[in-house]
Each structure stands twice: as structure tokens, then as C-alpha cells.
Design a protein around this motif. Structure first.
Motif, mmCIF file in Angstrom:
data_model
loop_
_atom_site.group_PDB
_atom_site.id
_atom_site.type_symbol
_atom_site.label_atom_id
_atom_site.label_comp_id
_atom_site.label_asym_id
_atom_site.label_seq_id
_atom_site.Cartn_x
_atom_site.Cartn_y
_atom_site.Cartn_z
ATOM 1 N N LEU A 88 0.809 -1.212 0.000
ATOM 2 C CA LEU A 88 0.000 0.000 0.000
ATOM 3 C C LEU A 88 0.847 1.269 0.000
ATOM 4 C CD1 LEU A 88 -2.844 1.268 0.199
ATOM 5 C CD2 LEU A 88 -2.653 1.045 2.676
ATOM 6 N N GLN A 89 1.795 1.368 0.885
ATOM 7 C CA GLN A 89 2.564 2.603 1.008
ATOM 8 C C GLN A 89 3.387 2.916 -0.231
ATOM 9 O OE1 GLN A 89 4.666 2.365 4.729
ATOM 10 N NE2 GLN A 89 2.850 2.919 5.895
ATOM 11 N N SER A 90 3.990 1.928 -0.833
ATOM 12 C CA SER A 90 4.846 2.170 -1.999
ATOM 13 C C SER A 90 4.060 2.359 -3.294
ATOM 14 C CB SER A 90 5.830 1.014 -2.197
ATOM 15 O OG SER A 90 6.726 0.953 -1.119
ATOM 16 N N GLU A 91 2.872 1.743 -3.389
ATOM 17 C CA GLU A 91 2.167 1.726 -4.665
ATOM 18 C C GLU A 91 0.903 2.578 -4.710
ATOM 19 O OE1 GLU A 91 3.738 -2.690 -6.019
ATOM 20 O OE2 GLU A 91 1.679 -2.499 -5.323
ATOM 21 N N ILE A 92 0.509 3.184 -3.577
ATOM 22 C CA ILE A 92 -0.764 3.904 -3.548
ATOM 23 C C ILE A 92 -0.751 5.126 -4.470
ATOM 24 C CG2 ILE A 92 -0.258 5.370 -1.552
ATOM 25 C CD1 ILE A 92 -3.600 3.617 -2.326
ATOM 26 N N HIS A 93 0.345 5.803 -4.598
ATOM 27 C CA HIS A 93 0.411 6.982 -5.469
ATOM 28 C C HIS A 93 0.162 6.586 -6.925
ATOM 29 C CE1 HIS A 93 1.437 10.969 -6.866
ATOM 30 N NE2 HIS A 93 2.280 10.422 -7.722
ATOM 31 N N THR A 94 0.850 5.546 -7.376
ATOM 32 C CA THR A 94 0.669 5.060 -8.746
ATOM 33 C C THR A 94 -0.760 4.584 -8.956
ATOM 34 O OG1 THR A 94 2.983 4.430 -8.908
ATOM 35 C CG2 THR A 94 1.462 3.369 -10.455
ATOM 36 N N PHE A 95 -1.267 3.812 -8.002
ATOM 37 C CA PHE A 95 -2.639 3.338 -8.097
ATOM 38 C C PHE A 95 -3.607 4.513 -8.180
ATOM 39 C CE2 PHE A 95 -6.745 2.325 -6.340
ATOM 40 C CZ PHE A 95 -7.084 1.175 -7.018
ATOM 41 N N GLY A 96 -3.424 5.504 -7.329
ATOM 42 C CA GLY A 96 -4.313 6.660 -7.296
ATOM 43 C C GLY A 96 -4.324 7.426 -8.610
ATOM 44 N N GLN A 97 -3.179 7.560 -9.240
ATOM 45 C CA GLN A 97 -3.119 8.253 -10.527
ATOM 46 C C GLN A 97 -3.916 7.497 -11.595
ATOM 47 O OE1 GLN A 97 1.189 8.588 -10.963
ATOM 48 N NE2 GLN A 97 1.011 10.804 -10.663
ATOM 49 N N ILE A 98 -3.812 6.185 -11.578
ATOM 50 C CA ILE A 98 -4.555 5.377 -12.554
ATOM 51 C C ILE A 98 -6.048 5.398 -12.227
ATOM 52 C CG2 ILE A 98 -4.867 3.044 -13.485
ATOM 53 C CD1 ILE A 98 -1.779 2.700 -12.925
ATOM 54 N N LYS A 99 -6.384 5.277 -10.952
ATOM 55 C CA LYS A 99 -7.792 5.332 -10.530
ATOM 56 C C LYS A 99 -8.446 6.609 -11.037
ATOM 57 C CE LYS A 99 -8.708 6.741 -6.397
ATOM 58 N NZ LYS A 99 -9.358 8.016 -6.733
ATOM 59 N N ASP A 100 -7.720 7.718 -10.944
ATOM 60 C CA ASP A 100 -8.278 9.006 -11.359
ATOM 61 C C ASP A 100 -8.534 9.078 -12.864
ATOM 62 O OD1 ASP A 100 -8.332 9.782 -8.746
ATOM 63 O OD2 ASP A 100 -6.613 11.149 -8.892
ATOM 64 N N LYS A 101 -7.900 8.230 -13.653
ATOM 65 C CA LYS A 101 -8.199 8.172 -15.089
ATOM 66 C C LYS A 101 -9.557 7.505 -15.321
ATOM 67 C CE LYS A 101 -3.413 8.245 -16.523
ATOM 68 N NZ LYS A 101 -2.302 7.548 -17.144
ATOM 69 N N TYR A 102 -9.905 6.547 -14.473
ATOM 70 C CA TYR A 102 -11.182 5.858 -14.588
ATOM 71 C C TYR A 102 -12.308 6.618 -13.874
ATOM 72 C CZ TYR A 102 -8.574 2.016 -16.575
ATOM 73 O OH TYR A 102 -7.770 1.244 -17.398
ATOM 74 N N ARG A 106 -16.491 13.314 -9.788
ATOM 75 C CA ARG A 106 -17.534 12.642 -9.000
ATOM 76 C C ARG A 106 -16.973 11.376 -8.356
ATOM 77 N NH1 ARG A 106 -23.056 12.415 -12.132
ATOM 78 N NH2 ARG A 106 -23.717 12.043 -10.017
ATOM 79 N N TYR A 107 -15.910 11.585 -7.595
ATOM 80 C CA TYR A 107 -15.175 10.470 -6.997
ATOM 81 C C TYR A 107 -16.054 9.643 -6.061
ATOM 82 C CZ TYR A 107 -11.544 13.736 -8.450
ATOM 83 O OH TYR A 107 -10.773 14.614 -9.159
ATOM 84 N N PRO A 108 -15.951 8.319 -6.152
ATOM 85 C CA PRO A 108 -16.696 7.474 -5.214
ATOM 86 C C PRO A 108 -16.018 7.470 -3.845
ATOM 87 C CG PRO A 108 -15.350 6.114 -6.656
ATOM 88 C CD PRO A 108 -15.203 7.534 -7.141
ATOM 89 N N SER A 109 -16.746 7.023 -2.843
ATOM 90 C CA SER A 109 -16.134 6.746 -1.551
ATOM 91 C C SER A 109 -15.073 5.676 -1.775
ATOM 92 C CB SER A 109 -17.175 6.236 -0.555
ATOM 93 O OG SER A 109 -18.185 7.192 -0.367
ATOM 94 N N TRP A 110 -13.994 5.713 -0.997
ATOM 95 C CA TRP A 110 -12.899 4.776 -1.254
ATOM 96 C C TRP A 110 -12.191 4.415 0.041
ATOM 97 C CZ3 TRP A 110 -7.538 6.643 -3.262
ATOM 98 C CH2 TRP A 110 -6.701 5.552 -3.490
ATOM 99 N N SER A 111 -12.005 3.139 0.251
ATOM 100 C CA SER A 111 -11.180 2.625 1.339
ATOM 101 C C SER A 111 -10.074 1.789 0.724
ATOM 102 C CB SER A 111 -11.994 1.744 2.292
ATOM 103 O OG SER A 111 -13.032 2.484 2.885
ATOM 104 N N ALA A 112 -8.834 2.059 1.130
ATOM 105 C CA ALA A 112 -7.676 1.297 0.652
ATOM 106 C C ALA A 112 -7.090 0.558 1.848
ATOM 107 C CB ALA A 112 -6.645 2.232 0.037
ATOM 108 N N VAL A 113 -6.893 -0.740 1.679
ATOM 109 C CA VAL A 113 -6.448 -1.595 2.771
ATOM 110 C C VAL A 113 -5.175 -2.330 2.362
ATOM 111 C CG1 VAL A 113 -7.098 -3.528 4.266
ATOM 112 C CG2 VAL A 113 -8.862 -1.914 3.470
ATOM 113 N N GLY A 114 -4.169 -2.306 3.211
ATOM 114 C CA GLY A 114 -2.965 -3.094 2.983
ATOM 115 C C GLY A 114 -3.184 -4.516 3.475
ATOM 116 N N VAL A 115 -2.788 -5.482 2.664
ATOM 117 C CA VAL A 115 -2.959 -6.898 3.005
ATOM 118 C C VAL A 115 -1.642 -7.637 2.768
ATOM 119 C CG1 VAL A 115 -5.431 -6.906 2.489
ATOM 120 C CG2 VAL A 115 -3.806 -7.488 0.688
ATOM 121 N N THR A 116 -1.529 -8.815 3.317
ATOM 122 C CA THR A 116 -0.293 -9.591 3.160
ATOM 123 C C THR A 116 -0.302 -10.491 1.933
ATOM 124 O OG1 THR A 116 -1.101 -11.334 4.606
ATOM 125 C CG2 THR A 116 0.202 -9.573 5.626
ATOM 126 N N GLN A 117 -1.492 -10.853 1.439
ATOM 127 C CA GLN A 117 -1.547 -11.696 0.248
ATOM 128 C C GLN A 117 -2.914 -11.600 -0.408
ATOM 129 O OE1 GLN A 117 -1.135 -15.920 1.079
ATOM 130 N NE2 GLN A 117 -1.834 -15.595 3.179
#
Length: 138
Positions: A88-102, A106-117
Motif C-alpha cells: 500500500l505505502q509504496s504503490e498507492i500513489h501510482t494506483f491513485g493516478q490510474i484510478k483518477d483516469k477511470y 464525481r469520486y466514489p467513496s474509497w477505502s484502501a487496505v494493505g494486506v499480506t496476500q
């Protein structure tokens, strides 16, 4: 609403039938004008994970879009996203930039969770969503 409007409908496009049969879950469930989409991941048609967070994120959003279309909705109708990230910490910026293209507005509510697998060792991200059909129209 009538009882007919509130019946539960499983959404499983033809190419996902093996997932439904083998793992016993639907890609989405529709009740009335609401859709709950199961986690979508960045795999190709052979279920092989794409290389890296960028490619996987694009594939996961494309899969999400396809499931929504099958259910009668679009990305504009998404009211909530929940994302699961291996790093999550290393990749959230990249993910967020791509998410914003989609979701350019009118951004939806969003929860981002770090997981182990996730389900496959090479997966980096999984995206699930809730949509309300028609709410994305102006």
C-alpha cells in the motif's frame, strides 16, 4: 418496488463461468438498482497476472467496468470502492493516478487496505465496488 424488482440476480459473464463453478461466487450481485461487485484483479484472459502495479491496476479497472456493463451500469455509477494492496505505502500513489483516469470526477467513496496476500502470489491489487444503476447520469 415490487418483489420482482428486489430479486437477487447473479452477474457472471461467460468468460467467468469457471470461477463461479469452481470457487462458488458471483462476479457481481444485483438487487434492484444496486450492484455489489466482487474483487477484480489484474489478470489476462488466461488468468495470468500482469507485470507490475500499473498493468494490474488497468486490467482490474477494465474487468470492473466489464462486470458493471454486464449488470447494466458503468463506472460512473460506482458509489464505493474498496481496494486491497500488497504494498500500500509504496504503490498507492501510482494506483491513485490510474484510478483518477477511470474516475476523473464525481469520486466514489474509497477505502484502501494493505494486506499480506491475495488469491495469486503475483497479484498486487484487488478492487471491489458498489454501484447504483443510473446515479452517474447528469
Amino acid at each position: 418496488m415490487t418483489t420482482q424488482d428486489l430479486r437477487r440476480q447473479s452477474i457472471n459473464p461467460g468468460h467467468t463461468q469457471a470461477i463461479y463453478d469452481n470457487f462458488h461466487f458471483s462476479q457481481a450481485t444485483r438487487v434492484g438498482n444496486m450492484i455489489w461487485v466482487s474483487g477484480q484483479v489484474g489478470v489476462d484472459a488466461t488468468m495470468t497476472p500482469a507485470e507490475g502495479i500499473e498493468a494490474q491496476t488497468h486490467l482490474a479497472f477494465q474487468a470492473l467496468s466489464g462486470i458493471l456493463e454486464e449488470a447494466g451500469a458503468s463506472l460512473a455509477d460506482v458509489v464505493e470502492l474498496m481496494t486491497f494492496h500488497i504494498d500500500l505505502q509504496s504503490e498507492i500513489h501510482t494506483f491513485g493516478q490510474i484510478k483518477d483516469k477511470y474516475f476523473p470526477d464525481r469520486y466514489p467513496s474509497w477505502s484502501a487496505v494493505g494486506v499480506t496476500q491475495l488469491a495469486l502470489p503475483a497479484l498486487r491489487v484487488e478492487i471491489r465496488a458498489v454501484a447504483v444503476i443510473g446515479c452517474g447520469r447528469d
